[in-house]
Design a protein around this motif. Sequence first.
Motif, PDB file in Angstrom:
ATOM      1  N   ASP B 333       0.795  -1.098   0.041  1.00 24.19           N
ATOM      2  CA  ASP B 333      -0.130   0.357   0.133  1.00 24.19           C
ATOM      3  C   ASP B 333       1.361   1.418  -0.270  1.00 24.19           C
ATOM      4  N   ALA B 335       1.852   5.649  -1.842  1.00 23.66           N
ATOM      5  CA  ALA B 335       0.669   6.396  -2.636  1.00 23.66           C
ATOM      6  C   ALA B 335       2.181   7.664  -2.885  1.00 23.66           C
ATOM      7  N   ASN B 369      -2.477   6.450  -5.467  1.00 22.73           N
ATOM      8  CA  ASN B 369      -2.742   4.825  -4.029  1.00 22.73           C
ATOM      9  C   ASN B 369      -2.585   3.770  -4.564  1.00 22.73           C
ATOM     10  N   GLY B 407      -0.537   5.047   2.224  1.00 26.92           N
ATOM     11  CA  GLY B 407      -1.481   5.182   1.507  1.00 26.92           C
ATOM     12  C   GLY B 407      -2.665   5.214   2.631  1.00 26.92           C
TER      13      GLY B 407
END
Lengths: 450, 450
Positions: B333, B335, B369, B407
């Motif tokens: 995860d 971003a 993201n 993110g």
Amino acid sequence: MPLSPNSIGLFTGTVLLGSDIPARYRHDRSGHVPSGAPEALVSAANVDDVRHAVRLAADSGWSVVVRGAGSGLAGAAAAGAGALVLDVSGLDQILEIATSDELAVVQPGVSAAVLDTEAHRHGLRYTPDPASTAISTIGGNIATNAGGLRCVKYGVTGDSVLGLTVVLADGELLHTGRRTAKGVAGFDLTSLFVGSEGTLGVIVAATVRLQPVPVDTVTVAAYFADIEQAAAACAAVLTARVRPAMLELLDEASLREAQNLLGVRAEAAGAFVVAQTDGFGARAEADRIAETFGRVTARVRVGTDAEAAHELLAVRRAALPALERHGRVLIEDIAVPRSRIAEAARKITEIAARHDSRIYTFGHAGDGNLHPIIVVPTDDPDAHPRAVAAADEIFATALELGGTITGEHGIGVLKRDWLACELGPRALRVQLAVRRALDPNALFNPGKAV
Amino acid sequence: MPLSPNSIGLFTGTVLLGSDIPARYRHDRSGHVPSGAPEALVSAANVDDVRHAVRLAADSGWSVVVRGAGSGLAGAAAAGAGALVLDVSGLDQILEIATSDELAVVQPGVSAAVLDTEAHRHGLRYTPDPASTAISTIGGNIATNAGGLRCVKYGVTGDSVLGLTVVLADGELLHTGRRTAKGVAGFDLTSLFVGSEGTLGVIVAATVRLQPVPVDTVTVAAYFADIEQAAAACAAVLTARVRPAMLELLDEASLREAQNLLGVRAEAAGAFVVAQTDGFGARAEADRIAETFGRVTARVRVGTDAEAAHELLAVRRAALPALERHGRVLIEDIAVPRSRIAEAARKITEIAARHDSRIYTFGHAGDGNLHPIIVVPTDDPDAHPRAVAAADEIFATALELGGTITGEHGIGVLKRDWLACELGPRALRVQLAVRRALDPNALFNPGKAV
Ligand SMILES: Cc1cc2nc3c(=O)[nH]c(=O)nc-3n(C[C@H](O)[C@H](O)[C@H](O)COP(=O)(O)OP(=O)(O)OC[C@H]3O[C@@H](n4cnc5c(N)ncnc54)[C@H](O)[C@@H]3O)c2cc1C
Ligand SMILES: Cc1cc2nc3c(=O)[nH]c(=O)nc-3n(C[C@H](O)[C@H](O)[C@H](O)COP(=O)(O)OP(=O)(O)OC[C@H]3O[C@@H](n4cnc5c(N)ncnc54)[C@H](O)[C@@H]3O)c2cc1C
């Protein structure tokens, strides 16, 4: 304590001491003037000046009062004895506009109006729009979490802040936040500095969100029989699933004064509402608003171009200047849950009668944020204490209705006692613990805000 | 330490000790299992239970690990030796829905899905929509500042939180925030608790914003030649001043797997994008998206009803379940600034090759993201270390591109070392000072998050 030539020599910007400091640095636009005069004024020319000034104050036993444009309405930038005023309005560069990431990096002295104009060159805009947008700094807007007309759709200043660079009490730099739209690495310190009224550090740069200029904007205005009808019509607009970009309300008295100032034929009405919609659905949303208003009043106007918008908004813009002609004004600022707006306005009228004061109410109906303006005629020496008593009742009313004593102007010095009422002792202790964690020696704006 | 019957008798909910505690309370959905087993499990039945549990832990020298549904992906709710697990999922009442103020007051164990369903009965909805909406709690969503598909228009979980009630380390209650749309009385402690991953206190109630159900929703999907073309098309949508309510991207590999799972005829493509628009301008915005996509690909589909939306979104929804068939998955995860999405995706593909790992990337293109999913086949014992090395390179890439290591999923235990890289020593010190101000004895989730 006399400054050594060494410490003065560190600064690129100007340094003034004692009586050389112009009187205007003692106060902001609230009218509050503290006792005594500040010891030093540093007009910072760069970030190093800010760091030196913070260290100089710490070494000299002075406090630091950060100052943007001094347009604040809560006395938060007022500076008296023992203070070093740190004026950061000279740090006024737009450092970057990143079009495809829809963000800008700015110094704190830039005004939101200048940033917005520059953003427009890139097809973007900066949405936070306090009425003081041209006479305040973005650093001050962030430090007060300033509101404005467009908040109902686009949020307050803080909602546009992605990250900050801050000079802390030890003179060191802290970076908070990020350039990405989302991110959850660590506590949200950015939001902690937003609205902190110069008590935690000096904002020396900000990364802020920009948004595309809307494809279309439509304005709708209407006159209502009374404030209850107007507030109900505003509620009906929101229930109709419209997301207006602006939803402003004027009571009867402020409407009359604004019309007088503009010299337009006074349309007698109990209340006035002006709404704006924007984006791809602007026309459909405006139609829905006009239809909603039309159910209770025949006096609805719709404007689809900039000129018409300007005309329909003129009354709203004229409200404050119109009142300033009648004396000193206390610009109050409460917010209540939206469903209580009419009740709040009605109670304010009663409070005015009870305290023999002239109070005019207008504000951001979409957010439940009202500005009761208390006019204090200069030729009546007793008017001021009556006005202060009325203001106190207004704050009490805001809390009674489940609201807050300040929607957007902040606590500063003027609302410190009321802050304790709103937060209660427990929350106040936690607030102070957070403040001490960042500024253990109470260098920044002691006695202000929390 | 054995519990006295007195302290047990204080609780309305259930208390389990030592080996009576089911194994699932040791971990969340990240797969991380800490060493040792928790000492006690309190399943709170009311707010007093929470307060007693916090005091019991403090008296017993235990730490407190607050637990919602345990769906976290960062190990933040994992509990090992020395911990009291405080399960608040049983506090699952919606306390109030205030239709005209567009807000709800909820207990922490309510799921966002249940709240959203209930809000719909009032013509409203709760916009935050993590993919785990039905299997997580709103308290957990707030404590992780969960994201989701609609963030690009409606913001993350925190953007919908107006106020919180929190049990602090001394067992006392703190109220933060307000019921009004705006307010600037004191520091924004609400935002401090949002995303704090159970390290500052226990959220026992939340006041959250609701929004009207949009009048119209349109879905647009398209297949692109490669990830660069897809990312450029997403950027062009935003430049076209459209504000999509969803803008999701799948890379070639995840598209193929999702299509396989669904058993649909695999449309070979280098990337897939699905967008949704809503509100009064939904159709006009969708037309603009279709037109923008249409400039580079002929394979564009538009769906104007719920059934078509469901079909067009199916591929996006199937992406994760499709990958879970192939082994254990590490759900990453990151971003990045939106302009760097294609670059990030391309680099992830290179990282996969370098570490002989299978990595599939999809995510929220509108926010930059991305979720790189590393599939770890269970029959290859060396796959896991290779996957971890690949993940590390992905985090480094996110930072290189001006992005963040998380993110929306948080730091927990899994990304602690990387947090120091992202924040730097200075910011980390400030974060810890804030944490200490609220939890001086490190009662809550020690060793997790910051
Ligand atoms: C005519 C008029 C209309 C107004 N309309 C609105 C409105 O619509 N909405 C609204 O919200 N307010 C409004 N205001 C109030 C005021 O303009 C805002 O509060 C504004 O944000 C203050 O900005 P400033 O630069 O003047 O700050 P100042 O008044 O100089 O300072 C305000 C506070 O911010 C701190 N501060 C300033 N700069 C920094 C920095 N760089 N780092 C850290 N702390 C800093 C100061 O220490 C002080 O505590 C209005 C005021 C006037 C006079
Ligand atoms: C299939 C799947 C899909 C997912 N999709 C998404 C997604 O789209 N977006 C996203 O952001 N996340 C997603 N997640 C991750 C996870 O669901 C979220 O982080 C969710 O917010 C966690 O909620 P929970 O109730 O399960 O919290 P838990 O896992 O129980 O706890 C998470 C953290 O919150 C703390 N916490 C929980 N409740 C409280 C409380 N009441 N007070 C204080 N602290 C508390 C815990 O201590 C811990 O630190 C997904 C997970 C899975 C398994």
